[in-house]
Design a protein around this motif. Structure first.
Motif, PDB file in Angstrom:
ATOM      1  N   VAL A 196     115.569  30.781  47.452  1.00 59.89           N
ATOM      2  CA  VAL A 196     115.304  32.082  46.676  1.00 59.89           C
ATOM      3  C   VAL A 196     114.132  32.210  46.073  1.00 59.89           C
ATOM      4  O   VAL A 196     113.288  33.254  45.930  1.00 59.89           O
ATOM      5  N   LYS A 197     113.374  31.195  45.492  1.00 59.81           N
ATOM      6  CA  LYS A 197     112.372  30.876  44.938  1.00 59.81           C
ATOM      7  C   LYS A 197     111.211  30.990  45.935  1.00 59.81           C
ATOM      8  O   LYS A 197     110.327  32.142  45.414  1.00 59.81           O
ATOM      9  N   ILE A 198     111.342  30.644  46.923  1.00 59.51           N
ATOM     10  CA  ILE A 198     110.041  31.029  48.132  1.00 59.51           C
ATOM     11  C   ILE A 198     110.151  32.534  48.097  1.00 59.51           C
ATOM     12  O   ILE A 198     109.083  33.236  48.330  1.00 59.51           O
ATOM     13  N   LEU A 199     111.330  33.224  48.516  1.00 66.82           N
ATOM     14  CA  LEU A 199     111.586  34.367  48.875  1.00 66.82           C
ATOM     15  C   LEU A 199     110.926  35.284  47.699  1.00 66.82           C
ATOM     16  O   LEU A 199     110.238  36.309  48.187  1.00 66.82           O
ATOM     17  N   GLU A 200     111.323  34.857  46.435  1.00 67.08           N
ATOM     18  CA  GLU A 200     110.625  35.821  45.542  1.00 67.08           C
ATOM     19  C   GLU A 200     109.054  35.775  45.557  1.00 67.08           C
ATOM     20  O   GLU A 200     108.447  36.827  45.352  1.00 67.08           O
ATOM     21  N   THR A 201     108.445  34.546  45.859  1.00 67.37           N
ATOM     22  CA  THR A 201     106.967  34.349  45.525  1.00 67.37           C
ATOM     23  C   THR A 201     106.526  35.048  46.791  1.00 67.37           C
ATOM     24  O   THR A 201     105.619  35.880  46.708  1.00 67.37           O
ATOM     25  N   GLU A 202     107.076  35.024  48.122  1.00 63.71           N
ATOM     26  CA  GLU A 202     106.779  35.793  49.157  1.00 63.71           C
ATOM     27  C   GLU A 202     106.648  37.262  49.036  1.00 63.71           C
ATOM     28  O   GLU A 202     105.698  37.972  49.501  1.00 63.71           O
ATOM     29  N   ILE A 203     107.817  37.752  48.550  1.00 65.38           N
ATOM     30  CA  ILE A 203     107.752  39.355  48.404  1.00 65.38           C
ATOM     31  C   ILE A 203     106.699  39.839  47.461  1.00 65.38           C
ATOM     32  O   ILE A 203     106.221  40.688  47.796  1.00 65.38           O
ATOM     33  N   GLU A 204     106.425  38.878  46.414  1.00 64.70           N
ATOM     34  CA  GLU A 204     105.270  39.443  45.467  1.00 64.70           C
ATOM     35  C   GLU A 204     103.990  39.450  46.268  1.00 64.70           C
ATOM     36  O   GLU A 204     103.302  40.524  46.063  1.00 64.70           O
ATOM     37  N   SER A 205     103.827  38.675  47.032  1.00 68.28           N
ATOM     38  CA  SER A 205     102.580  38.392  47.671  1.00 68.28           C
ATOM     39  C   SER A 205     102.364  39.538  48.859  1.00 68.28           C
ATOM     40  O   SER A 205     101.366  40.103  48.735  1.00 68.28           O
ATOM     41  N   ILE A 206     103.479  40.116  49.563  1.00 66.57           N
ATOM     42  CA  ILE A 206     103.216  40.761  50.310  1.00 66.57           C
ATOM     43  C   ILE A 206     103.180  42.378  49.662  1.00 66.57           C
ATOM     44  O   ILE A 206     102.587  43.133  50.137  1.00 66.57           O
ATOM     45  N   LEU A 207     103.899  42.249  48.606  1.00 69.44           N
ATOM     46  CA  LEU A 207     103.889  43.671  47.877  1.00 69.44           C
ATOM     47  C   LEU A 207     102.465  43.913  47.433  1.00 69.44           C
ATOM     48  O   LEU A 207     101.873  44.859  47.377  1.00 69.44           O
ATOM     49  N   GLU A 208     101.765  42.767  47.065  1.00 67.99           N
ATOM     50  CA  GLU A 208     100.313  42.889  46.728  1.00 67.99           C
ATOM     51  C   GLU A 208      99.556  43.273  47.895  1.00 67.99           C
ATOM     52  O   GLU A 208      98.714  43.995  47.787  1.00 67.99           O
ATOM     53  N   LEU A 209      99.831  42.802  48.858  1.00 71.60           N
ATOM     54  CA  LEU A 209      98.867  43.359  50.224  1.00 71.60           C
ATOM     55  C   LEU A 209      99.265  44.733  50.690  1.00 71.60           C
ATOM     56  O   LEU A 209      98.331  45.237  50.862  1.00 71.60           O
ATOM     57  N   LEU A 210     100.204  45.022  50.362  1.00 69.66           N
ATOM     58  CA  LEU A 210     100.764  46.472  50.484  1.00 69.66           C
ATOM     59  C   LEU A 210      99.988  47.429  49.577  1.00 69.66           C
ATOM     60  O   LEU A 210      99.783  48.268  50.323  1.00 69.66           O
ATOM     61  N   LYS A 211      99.528  46.975  48.547  1.00 68.24           N
ATOM     62  CA  LYS A 211      98.864  47.597  47.644  1.00 68.24           C
ATOM     63  C   LYS A 211      97.433  48.071  48.208  1.00 68.24           C
ATOM     64  O   LYS A 211      97.089  49.248  48.107  1.00 68.24           O
ATOM     65  N   ILE A 212      96.987  47.039  49.029  1.00 67.24           N
ATOM     66  CA  ILE A 212      95.452  47.355  49.397  1.00 67.24           C
ATOM     67  C   ILE A 212      95.861  47.814  50.813  1.00 67.24           C
ATOM     68  O   ILE A 212      94.857  48.815  51.153  1.00 67.24           O
ATOM     69  N   GLU A 213      96.829  47.557  51.384  1.00 75.86           N
ATOM     70  CA  GLU A 213      97.059  48.103  52.829  1.00 75.86           C
ATOM     71  C   GLU A 213      98.155  48.667  53.119  1.00 75.86           C
ATOM     72  O   GLU A 213      99.241  48.182  53.770  1.00 75.86           O
ATOM     73  N   PRO A 214      98.516  49.786  52.605  1.00 76.36           N
ATOM     74  CA  PRO A 214      99.572  50.645  52.475  1.00 76.36           C
ATOM     75  C   PRO A 214     100.340  50.799  54.051  1.00 76.36           C
ATOM     76  O   PRO A 214     101.563  51.065  54.055  1.00 76.36           O
TER      77      PRO A 214
END
Lengths: 320, 695
Positions: free
Chosen positions: B434-452
């Motif tokens: 769950v810890k890994i998944l939380e971190t990764e979800i955050e990273s991808i959300l960040e990427l989606l801000k730049i590349e929607p």
């Protein structure tokens, strides 16, 4: 909207036999494959009868060696690839009786290794392409019991990768051509449970690029031959609807030489019989009107496969 | 010919080019017959070898010439005794391969010849790595070079970590090197297999991998290489390592009432299960079904133990069979408990006539997936009560009512007492995931801000969220919240369908699986008794595929009309199914119905308004293996009557249908097919036009 220049392709294939230019000389060692590609394309286009079956079969028989295997041409060494191609050609002409099936089967069985893999010939090159050739050929000859089929499929399964695809040997990178060989071999052997259909289906449908064409690996150029390797694998797994079929059809039609016949790898490149066959075979899987249905695993017209296994001459819709 | 421009007319080639080609033609015409002659006559003179080398430089794909070369080398090595001479012979061979590779670096024959020569063990391996760094610099994606590199690494015994470092270098040179990512996945898998230092070391490594791969797609979010690798990494974190038991029939804590039916050889079986669905049917024996997360083999009396109280000998000798076309692997395994039926219609099992049996189906290790992964997780069991003998109607009613009154919370399988300790560590492992998944979800959300509009980022986000849902499920979330999350995920998938239209059917397939998860959640909610039946209504549910079969083992009536299904793949798990409506879908052929031939109780089949007979390409034809390799198929075709078309025989021969509705399929216009159907199904009512459907 482009259409298929069927008659031009038929004429192009017919013209190949008489050529003695550089291209035909550098491919002379694989003339058996060339014949299989050309003849199957002719059959899919409804023109097999234009070819001289007796002459071709007589030449083909001259390529067989005492061991039972066939060479790529008269005087060339036997190899499992050309042995399969020879059997496929005989199947097309309904002449499987012209050869001793047991002899061919014993040649192929002799190429299987302890780990289930197959060598291409006596020199021991190992590749899952040869597993396909062996399994497909023995199945057509109804001699699958001559090899250890379980070991054979287990070896293919060992070549499965992180992306669901398959490589030449364990650890080898996934490649659409190799994937066809492995998936089709497993299909014929009744071992598709080794295939992760959703994962591999996703990877394969991502082979389609903007132009509509398919590539064989990520970040590579599209090529008409993948219309067969990718498409047949997707058809075998019942996931062909995961790609845009219309756009692929347009790509293949764009690769035709509309003046002189033949199909090339990409638009405006030089045509050859290899790409002409794979283009026509791709169109067959896309249900292009006027092209006969092809079996995605045996790479032979469906009516030929039905004739061999069920004694029934007609494909599904032709039976209607 | 790959990548060569088309020449409209021969005149367009330049004169010089033409001359060059003509001279090559002349050379080849002279060389080929003479080399084939030398090969036939085993002539290995200097002259012959020179000619052969010349041919291989002109055409490295001329495989017979490589064979000649190998025979010549064997001959030369035998004729020389001096070690230096041997080394010289080998060196000359490697030089020839090098020249051939310069002409065509993708020549199978050349690369194999090099392996063959190196395997003689007469040349240093270091120079092979020099060659490899050269060729991989020219073409970093050449799979022949990579294959040769793996060969050289094995020969030299290069440690995995060192080779891993090489892939890191290659990736740092160019993120888009899929070949390097691939090699990395293979090396890491090997490393994990051999890792003895505990889970933490593997987990630490995986975390480092996430950093490397994220670096890559943040640089170029459209490059596929990193995304496929990322998807695999995610699987390494969340996917179970081996197969698991995920369902049984009868379900855990269910109560069965077994009587003699009106048909004297058959039993009438009524099952009341914790979801309070009453299943009632007539069968020759009581089926027991096991469902697994993937196809498995090794299900037998040793791996599955059936305890009963009091002890019933027959139950320890049950023979399990795979439900499917493979005789070896299946996701569903079945067996039957047979009773002795006496003349007075009373039942007998193991000399006993009247008692209750508690069956514990405990699955112990020994069961493996096609990849050889053994069954994981704690031992699971399912406790079922059998009532038969003197049970009268009043007693039956009581059993049903008692169960309904219980409003049991326990759903699915229970873990056996002894394995509780193991379970604790599993929950701990879940925390890391769950810890890994939380971190990764955050990273991808960040990427989606730049590349929607990045479809890769969007799909990855959906997968991460789906994985997180699966993990949080065990943390007893409210079903309403779960449904809301599933619906949100479906919304994201719908968006993706718009961003990436050509792959919309793939996303709709994924969407179907989410819809089914919602259906399952719904089924688990307590319902009013009057709504309980063995009917599953999934009509007009936007389904492109059916899954979650382990949750539907009890289904007797299934309505799947008005969906987009293309086959009945997997339906064989529904062993109790009696009535299937799959009208208005996209079934293309009879072979797409083949799994239904494995359903013993199926009586009514509605396949009206599909596309059977409309398509020349049958995409399900190969899913049923050919008769030579397949037991089922050879059995069917060995039947006494030869039916043409074979598809009809294959699918319908062993079915016991009372009704088959084919209305609206082009196939009904084929007299050949209809004749074959009537021959195979003599006592079935065939519906082939709308008026008959209206009745």
């Amino acid at each position: 909207m482009a259409t298929l220049h069927l008659q031009k392709h038929v004429d192009y294939i017919k013209s190949l036999d008489k050529k003695s230019d550089f291209d035909s000389l550098v491919t002379e060692h694989l003339r058996m494959s060339g014949a299989y590609w050309g003849l199957t394309a002719m059959d899919l286009m409804g023109h097999l009868a234009d070819m001289d079956a007796n002459e071709i079969v007589a030449w083909l028989l001259k390529c067989q060696h005492d061991c039972g295997g066939f060479g790529g041409n008269h005087g060339h060494d036997p190899h499992v690839i050309y042995t399969l191609n020879a059997v496929q050609i005989l199947a097309l002409f309904d002449k499987l009786n012209a050869v001793d099936a047991d002899k061919i089967a014993s040649y192929i069985a002799g190429l299987q290794n302890e780990d289930g893999s197959f060598a291409g010939d006596e020199w021991g090159e190992i590749d899952t392409r040869f597993s396909y050739c062996a399994i497909c050929c023995l199945s057509l000859l109804k001699r699958l019991d001559k090899i250890d089929l379980k070991k054979a499929t287990d070896f293919v399964a060992r070549c499965k990768n992180f992306d669901g695809g398959f490589g030449c040997t364990p650890g080898g990178e996934s490649h659409a051509g190799q994937i066809f060989c492995c998936v089709a071999a497993l299909a014929i052997a009744g071992a598709l449970h080794h295939v992760d259909k959703d994962l591999l289906g996703w990877w394969l449908c991502e082979r389609q690029v903007k132009s509509g064409g398919l590539n064989g690996r990520p970040e590579k150029l599209p090529d008409v031959c993948y219309s067969w390797w990718v498409l047949s694998s997707l058809v075998i797994m019942n996931r062909v609807h995961w790609i845009d079929k219309k756009k692929l059809e347009e790509f293949i039609l764009d690769c035709q030489d509309s003046e002189n016949g033949g199909i090339s790898d990409r638009p405006d490149d030089a045509v050859d019989v290899f790409h002409t066959f794979f283009g026509v075979a791709g169109l067959s899987l896309l249900e292009y009107p006027g092209v006969k249905a092809i079996d995605p695993a045996y790479a032979l017209p469906v009516d030929i496969v039905d004739r061999i296994f069920y004694g029934q001459e007609n494909g599904f819709t032709d039976k209607l | 010919m790959h990548g060569r421009p088309r020449q409209r007319a021969a005149g367009e080639t330049s004169g010089a080019e033409n001359d060059k080609e003509l001279s090559k033609v002349a050379e080849l015409q002279e060389l080929i017959p003479s080399i084939l002659h030398n090969h036939r006559t085993c002539c290995y003179t200097k002259e012959a070898l020179m000619q052969n080398a010349k041919l291989l430089e002109l055409n490295p794909e001329f495989y017979t010439a490589w064979n000649f070369q190998k025979r010549a080398v064997q001959h030369l090595l035998l004729s020389e005794t001096d070690e230096e001479a041997h080394k010289r012979i080998v060196k000359e061979e490697l030089d020839l391969v090098y020249r051939a590779l310069k002409v065509n670096h993708k020549s199978y024959g050349a690369w194999h010849h090099r392996k063959w020569v190196i395997a003689l063990g007469l040349s240093p391996l270091d120079s092979e790595f020099t060659l490899l760094s050269k060729v991989l610099k020219l073409d970093a994606r050449n799979f022949h070079s990579w294959d040769y590199r793996r060969f050289a690494v094995r020969m030299k015994g290069v440690p995995i970590n060192e080779e891993l470092q090489f892939t890191t270098e290659k990736i740092n040179e160019n993120f888009s090197n899929y070949s390097a990512w691939h090699n990395r996945s293979a090396l890491l898998s090997e490393l994990y297999r051999n890792e003895t230092g505990g889970k933490e070391i593997v987990q630490g490594r995986l975390e480092e991998e996430f950093d490397l791969v994220k670096n890559s797609f943040f640089t170029d979010p459209n490059d596929q290489s990193a995304w496929f690798y990322y998807s695999w990494l995610l699987g390494q974190v969340v996917a179970p390592v081996g197969p698991e038991l995920n369902g049984t029939w009868p379900p855990h804590t269910s109560e069965l009432v077994i009587e003699c039916s009106e048909e004297p050889t058959h039993l009438s079986i009524t099952c009341t299960c914790p979801l309070q669905r009453v299943t009632s049917f007539v069968s020759s024996g009581v089926p027991l079904l096991l469902s697994f997360t993937e196809a498995v083999t090794g299900v037998n009396n040793e791996t599955v133990t059936v305890h009963s109280e009091p002890e019933v000998r027959e139950l320890s000798k049950l023979s399990w069979r795979p439900v499917g076309f493979s005789q070896e692997f299946s996701q569903t395994w079945a067996t039957e408990v047979r009773f002795q039926i006496k003349d007075d219609k009373s039942l007998l099992l193991s000399e006993l006539t009247n008692f209750t049996v508690d069956i514990v189906v405990a699955v112990v290790p020994g069961i493996v997936s096609p990849g050889g992964q053994p069954m994981q997780g704690p031992v699971k069991c399912s406790k079922v009560s059998f009532h038969f003998g003197t049970t009268d109607n009043a007693a039956k009613k009581t059993i049903g009512e008692e169960l309904m009154a219980k409003q049991l919370g326990a759903i699915g399988l229970v873990e056996e007492e002894t394995s509780k300790g193991e379970n604790q560590t599993q929950i701990k492992a879940g925390a890391w995931q769950v810890k890994i998944l939380e971190t990764e979800i955050e990273s991808i959300l960040e990427l989606l801000k730049i590349e929607p509009d990045s479809k890769w980022a969007q799909l990855t986000l959906i997968r991460l969220l789906t994985a997180r849902e699966s993990f949080s499920r065990s943390r007893s979330e409210r079903p309403a919240d779960e449904v809301e999350k599933l619906q949100k995920l479906q919304g994201l998938l719908r968006e993706l369908t718009h961003i990436d239209l050509p792959h919309s059917e793939y996303y709709q397939h994924e969407q179907s699986l989410l819809i089914l998860r919602e259906v399952v959640l719904d089924l688990e909610r307590p319902t009013e008794p009057q709504h309980l039946s063995s009917l599953l209504n999934l009509r007009s549910s936007s389904l492109y595929t059916l899954g979650c079969f382990e949750h539907f083992l009890w289904v007797q009536h299934l309505d799947l009309s008005n969906n987009h299904l293309r086959s009945t793949h997997g339906f064989e798990a529904l062993q109790l199914l009696e009535n299937l409506n799959i009208s208005h879908n996209q079934i293309l052929s009879f072979t797409a119905l083949a799994p239904l031939a494995l359903l013993p109780l199926l009586r009514i089949l509605n396949i009206s308004f599909n596309e059977i007979g409309a398509h020349p390409i049958d995409t399900c034809r190969v899913l049923i293996p050919s008769n030579l390799s397949n037991h089922f198929m050879s059995q069917v075709l060995a039947g006494n009557k030869e039916v043409n078309p074979w598809e009809v025989q294959l699918v319908f021969q062993n079915m016991n249908l009372t009704d088959l509705d084919l209305t609206g399929n082009p196939v009904v216009n084929s007299s050949k097919f209809m004749k074959a159907l009537t021959a195979v199904l003599p006592s079935t009512t065939l519906h082939t036009n709308e008026s008959s459907e209206c009745k």
